[in-house]
Design a protein around this motif. Structure first.
Motif, PDB file in Angstrom:
ATOM      1  N   GLN A 171       0.741  -1.138  -0.031  1.00  0.00           N
ATOM      2  CA  GLN A 171      -0.006   0.007   0.107  1.00  0.00           C
ATOM      3  C   GLN A 171       1.014   1.455  -0.137  1.00  0.00           C
ATOM      4  OE1 GLN A 171       0.102  -2.079   2.439  1.00  0.00           O
ATOM      5  NE2 GLN A 171       0.323  -1.175   4.555  1.00  0.00           N
ATOM      6  N   ASP A 172       2.147   1.173   0.394  1.00  0.00           N
ATOM      7  CA  ASP A 172       2.983   2.201   0.415  1.00  0.00           C
ATOM      8  C   ASP A 172       3.925   2.364  -0.861  1.00  0.00           C
ATOM      9  OD1 ASP A 172       2.104   3.105   2.922  1.00  0.00           O
ATOM     10  OD2 ASP A 172       3.499   1.819   3.963  1.00  0.00           O
ATOM     11  N   ALA A 173       3.819   1.360  -1.767  1.00  0.00           N
ATOM     12  CA  ALA A 173       4.554   1.286  -3.032  1.00  0.00           C
ATOM     13  C   ALA A 173       4.614   2.776  -3.890  1.00  0.00           C
ATOM     14  CB  ALA A 173       4.322   0.127  -3.933  1.00  0.00           C
ATOM     15  N   HIS A 174       3.441   3.231  -4.009  1.00  0.00           N
ATOM     16  CA  HIS A 174       3.164   4.456  -4.848  1.00  0.00           C
ATOM     17  C   HIS A 174       4.034   5.371  -4.526  1.00  0.00           C
ATOM     18  CE1 HIS A 174       0.563   6.840  -7.260  1.00  0.00           C
ATOM     19  NE2 HIS A 174       1.334   7.781  -6.982  1.00  0.00           N
ATOM     20  N   MET A 175       4.076   5.810  -3.173  1.00  0.00           N
ATOM     21  CA  MET A 175       4.832   7.145  -2.533  1.00  0.00           C
ATOM     22  C   MET A 175       6.328   6.535  -2.515  1.00  0.00           C
ATOM     23  SD  MET A 175       4.711   9.840  -1.614  1.00  0.00           S
ATOM     24  CE  MET A 175       2.994  10.381  -1.474  1.00  0.00           C
ATOM     25  N   ALA A 176       6.470   5.353  -2.152  1.00  0.00           N
ATOM     26  CA  ALA A 176       8.053   5.097  -2.097  1.00  0.00           C
ATOM     27  C   ALA A 176       8.705   5.118  -3.733  1.00  0.00           C
ATOM     28  CB  ALA A 176       8.127   3.536  -1.630  1.00  0.00           C
ATOM     29  N   MET A 177       7.889   4.668  -4.738  1.00  0.00           N
ATOM     30  CA  MET A 177       8.375   4.816  -5.947  1.00  0.00           C
ATOM     31  C   MET A 177       8.544   6.303  -6.260  1.00  0.00           C
ATOM     32  SD  MET A 177       6.945   1.694  -8.021  1.00  0.00           S
ATOM     33  CE  MET A 177       5.314   2.319  -8.218  1.00  0.00           C
ATOM     34  N   ALA A 178       7.479   7.087  -5.957  1.00  0.00           N
ATOM     35  CA  ALA A 178       7.786   8.618  -6.279  1.00  0.00           C
ATOM     36  C   ALA A 178       8.865   9.027  -5.585  1.00  0.00           C
ATOM     37  CB  ALA A 178       6.362   9.410  -5.926  1.00  0.00           C
ATOM     38  N   THR A 179       8.983   8.898  -4.300  1.00  0.00           N
ATOM     39  CA  THR A 179      10.254   9.378  -3.579  1.00  0.00           C
ATOM     40  C   THR A 179      11.362   8.887  -4.204  1.00  0.00           C
ATOM     41  OG1 THR A 179       8.889   9.466  -1.667  1.00  0.00           O
ATOM     42  CG2 THR A 179      11.331   9.673  -1.363  1.00  0.00           C
ATOM     43  N   ALA A 180      11.710   7.739  -4.734  1.00  0.00           N
ATOM     44  CA  ALA A 180      12.922   7.249  -5.269  1.00  0.00           C
ATOM     45  C   ALA A 180      13.122   7.981  -6.666  1.00  0.00           C
ATOM     46  CB  ALA A 180      12.624   5.626  -5.632  1.00  0.00           C
ATOM     47  N   TYR A 181      11.916   8.143  -7.252  1.00  0.00           N
ATOM     48  CA  TYR A 181      12.366   8.954  -8.717  1.00  0.00           C
ATOM     49  C   TYR A 181      12.658  10.294  -8.128  1.00  0.00           C
ATOM     50  CZ  TYR A 181      11.420  10.213 -13.267  1.00  0.00           C
ATOM     51  OH  TYR A 181      11.828  11.024 -14.619  1.00  0.00           O
ATOM     52  N   LYS A 182      12.029  11.067  -7.278  1.00  0.00           N
ATOM     53  CA  LYS A 182      12.723  12.332  -6.868  1.00  0.00           C
ATOM     54  C   LYS A 182      14.028  12.238  -6.460  1.00  0.00           C
ATOM     55  CE  LYS A 182      12.131  15.820  -3.532  1.00  0.00           C
ATOM     56  NZ  LYS A 182      11.556  16.197  -2.069  1.00  0.00           N
ATOM     57  N   LYS A 183      14.514  11.362  -5.870  1.00  0.00           N
ATOM     58  CA  LYS A 183      15.726  11.247  -5.528  1.00  0.00           C
ATOM     59  C   LYS A 183      16.802  11.043  -6.652  1.00  0.00           C
ATOM     60  CE  LYS A 183      19.005   8.645  -1.935  1.00  0.00           C
ATOM     61  NZ  LYS A 183      19.982   9.540  -2.650  1.00  0.00           N
ATOM     62  N   LEU A 184      16.220  10.016  -7.575  1.00  0.00           N
ATOM     63  CA  LEU A 184      17.105   9.940  -8.719  1.00  0.00           C
ATOM     64  C   LEU A 184      17.387  11.262  -9.344  1.00  0.00           C
ATOM     65  CD1 LEU A 184      15.491   6.779 -10.488  1.00  0.00           C
ATOM     66  CD2 LEU A 184      17.978   6.842  -9.503  1.00  0.00           C
ATOM     67  N   LEU A 185      16.515  12.055  -9.612  1.00  0.00           N
ATOM     68  CA  LEU A 185      16.403  13.382 -10.342  1.00  0.00           C
ATOM     69  C   LEU A 185      17.265  14.126  -9.653  1.00  0.00           C
ATOM     70  CD1 LEU A 185      12.781  13.854 -11.720  1.00  0.00           C
ATOM     71  CD2 LEU A 185      14.862  12.854 -12.863  1.00  0.00           C
ATOM     72  N   ALA A 186      17.167  14.249  -8.203  1.00  0.00           N
ATOM     73  CA  ALA A 186      18.134  15.173  -7.380  1.00  0.00           C
ATOM     74  C   ALA A 186      19.497  14.807  -7.447  1.00  0.00           C
ATOM     75  CB  ALA A 186      17.390  15.313  -6.078  1.00  0.00           C
TER      76      ALA A 186
END
Length: 186
Positions: A81-96
């Motif tokens: 149930q937390d996968a969506h936010m975890a993936m969004a956070t990971a993508y943000k980190k990749l870009l940053a």
């Protein structure tokens, strides 16, 4: 001085190619600039990659694959149930962590569109296949819910566009976003 193996040199060329192509695009980047960034001769570069197109494909596919892997890793570390936010956070980190990553993704889409417009329909095939892997992996991780997958991917693509256009996080175009997951250009 330690000599690099051909595989290590190939890896350094791909990393340099990502940086150069991200900043200059496919047509605006010379293989000479990539070779210079790595510290190799252009003839050596062409021993590792048969041509500029093969090198660009290696760089583009690397970026898409690493994005897919980062999203999958993030999702595997949390309850479903937390996968969506975890993936969004990971993508943000990749870009940053690597601003060239977003630029490379955008240059990839431009290069495929340009090749297709010029009649080269094979150039985009491996990139489309890798992007489909990204979609499929995300889709399965999000419970094979087409609406959830579409939302997640479209949200990410909109973030790519806004971030690549340089909109400040305070601009009104970001008003509908949860700002804790949005990469900024500030």
């Amino acid at each position: 001085m330690v000599r690099m193996s051909a595989d290590e040199r190939r890896e350094s060329v791909i990393r340099a190619a990502i940086t150069e192509f991200a900043r200059g695009g496919y047509h605006g980047t010379s293989t000479e600039a990539i070779a210079k960034r790595v510290g190799v001769s252009q003839p050596y570069l062409f021993r590792l990659f048969k041509n500029k197109q093969e090198l660009f494909l290696a760089a583009a596919l690397r970026g898409l694959r690493e994005t897919r892997e980062a999203l999958a890793d993030a999702a595997s570390a949390v309850p479903a149930q937390d996968a969506h936010m975890a993936m969004a956070t990971a993508y943000k980190k990749l870009l940053a962590d690597d601003p060239d990553r977003l630029l490379m993704h955008m240059q990839t889409y431009v290069a495929v569109a340009s090749a297709e417009a010029a009649g080269d329909h094979e150039f985009g095939e491996p990139i489309r296949a890798e992007w489909a892997e990204l979609w499929d992996s995300t889709h399965l991780t999000l419970g094979a819910d087409i609406k959830e997958t579409t939302y997640f991917m479209s949200y990410g693509m909109l973030i790519n566009v806004l971030a690549s256009l340089g909109f400040a996080s305070s601009h009104r175009v970001w008003s509908g976003f949860d700002m804790s997951t949005v990469p900024t250009t500030e």
